[in-house]
Motif scaffolding. Structure first.
Motif, PDB file in Angstrom:
ATOM      1  N   UNK A  91      -0.222   4.919   2.211  1.00  0.00           N
ATOM      2  CA  UNK A  91      -1.319   5.025   3.169  1.00  0.00           C
ATOM      3  C   UNK A  91      -0.906   4.609   4.564  1.00  0.00           C
ATOM      4  N   UNK A  92      -0.009   3.645   4.659  1.00  0.00           N
ATOM      5  CA  UNK A  92       0.448   3.188   5.971  1.00  0.00           C
ATOM      6  C   UNK A  92       1.535   4.081   6.555  1.00  0.00           C
ATOM      7  N   UNK A  93       2.372   4.637   5.698  1.00  0.00           N
ATOM      8  CA  UNK A  93       3.532   5.395   6.172  1.00  0.00           C
ATOM      9  C   UNK A  93       3.204   6.859   6.454  1.00  0.00           C
TER      10      UNK A  93
ATOM     11  N   UNK B  80      -3.655   1.456 -18.603  1.00  0.00           N
ATOM     12  CA  UNK B  80      -2.767   1.438 -17.438  1.00  0.00           C
ATOM     13  C   UNK B  80      -3.091   2.576 -16.490  1.00  0.00           C
ATOM     14  N   UNK B  81      -3.225   3.770 -17.037  1.00  0.00           N
ATOM     15  CA  UNK B  81      -3.457   4.950 -16.206  1.00  0.00           C
ATOM     16  C   UNK B  81      -4.855   4.919 -15.578  1.00  0.00           C
ATOM     17  N   UNK B  82      -5.863   4.550 -16.356  1.00  0.00           N
ATOM     18  CA  UNK B  82      -7.225   4.497 -15.806  1.00  0.00           C
ATOM     19  C   UNK B  82      -7.336   3.439 -14.706  1.00  0.00           C
ATOM     20  N   UNK B  83      -6.742   2.284 -14.935  1.00  0.00           N
ATOM     21  CA  UNK B  83      -6.764   1.244 -13.910  1.00  0.00           C
ATOM     22  C   UNK B  83      -6.021   1.654 -12.658  1.00  0.00           C
ATOM     23  N   UNK B  84      -4.874   2.315 -12.840  1.00  0.00           N
ATOM     24  CA  UNK B  84      -4.109   2.786 -11.685  1.00  0.00           C
ATOM     25  C   UNK B  84      -4.893   3.840 -10.911  1.00  0.00           C
ATOM     26  N   UNK B  85      -5.612   4.700 -11.631  1.00  0.00           N
ATOM     27  CA  UNK B  85      -6.436   5.712 -10.964  1.00  0.00           C
ATOM     28  C   UNK B  85      -7.534   5.059 -10.136  1.00  0.00           C
ATOM     29  N   UNK B  86      -8.159   4.051 -10.689  1.00  0.00           N
ATOM     30  CA  UNK B  86      -9.219   3.345  -9.957  1.00  0.00           C
ATOM     31  C   UNK B  86      -8.645   2.621  -8.738  1.00  0.00           C
ATOM     32  N   UNK B  87      -7.520   1.944  -8.921  1.00  0.00           N
ATOM     33  CA  UNK B  87      -6.899   1.212  -7.809  1.00  0.00           C
ATOM     34  C   UNK B  87      -6.497   2.169  -6.697  1.00  0.00           C
ATOM     35  N   UNK B  88      -5.820   3.254  -7.058  1.00  0.00           N
ATOM     36  CA  UNK B  88      -5.378   4.205  -6.036  1.00  0.00           C
ATOM     37  C   UNK B  88      -6.566   4.909  -5.389  1.00  0.00           C
ATOM     38  N   UNK B  89      -7.623   5.142  -6.143  1.00  0.00           N
ATOM     39  CA  UNK B  89      -8.826   5.749  -5.573  1.00  0.00           C
ATOM     40  C   UNK B  89      -9.510   4.838  -4.572  1.00  0.00           C
ATOM     41  N   UNK B  90      -9.577   3.556  -4.890  1.00  0.00           N
ATOM     42  CA  UNK B  90     -10.189   2.604  -3.957  1.00  0.00           C
ATOM     43  C   UNK B  90      -9.373   2.466  -2.675  1.00  0.00           C
TER      44      UNK B  90
ATOM     45  N   UNK C 288      -8.683   3.932   3.112  1.00  0.00           N
ATOM     46  CA  UNK C 288      -7.983   4.626   4.206  1.00  0.00           C
ATOM     47  C   UNK C 288      -8.824   5.758   4.755  1.00  0.00           C
ATOM     48  N   UNK C 289      -9.557   6.457   3.898  1.00  0.00           N
ATOM     49  CA  UNK C 289     -10.429   7.525   4.374  1.00  0.00           C
ATOM     50  C   UNK C 289     -11.548   7.006   5.251  1.00  0.00           C
ATOM     51  N   UNK C 290     -12.154   5.887   4.842  1.00  0.00           N
ATOM     52  CA  UNK C 290     -13.216   5.283   5.657  1.00  0.00           C
ATOM     53  C   UNK C 290     -12.683   4.775   6.991  1.00  0.00           C
TER      54      UNK C 290
END
Length: 97
Positions: free
Chosen positions: A30-32, A73-83, A88-90
């Protein structure tokens, strides 16, 4: 007679490690990356996180609960990356105003 494992490793640490890796990757991307390339970069990174989840859980060597651990693991990673992506979108939306 089969003897059970005396002290199996806690597999939850692997799940949290994948979540932490997804957080770090999402923030760095998100930063790069420029705004137009963030979604593509995050999608590719999520694919890598899925492979990481499989690798970490296979490293434990326990078949019992494998699907549940990988799914967590995958569901948590999806939630983390979505947040992180939403944050960044906001911020981009607020900067445009």
């Amino acid at each position: 007679m089969v003897e059970p494992a005396l002290a199996p490793r806690n597999a939850f640490h692997g799940v949290v490690a994948v979540w932490a890796a997804s957080l770090i990757v999402a923030v760095v991307l998100g930063l790069v990356l420029p705004e137009g390339d963030r979604v593509t970069g995050l999608l590719i990174a999520f694919g890598g996180v899925i492979l990481l989840a499989f690798a970490v859980q296979l490293g434990y060597g326990r078949a019992q609960g494998f699907i549940v651990r990988v799914a967590g693991s995958v569901a948590g990673a999806l939630i983390v990356m979505g947040l992180v992506s939403a944050a960044f979108g906001l911020s981009a939306l607020a900067a445009a105003l």
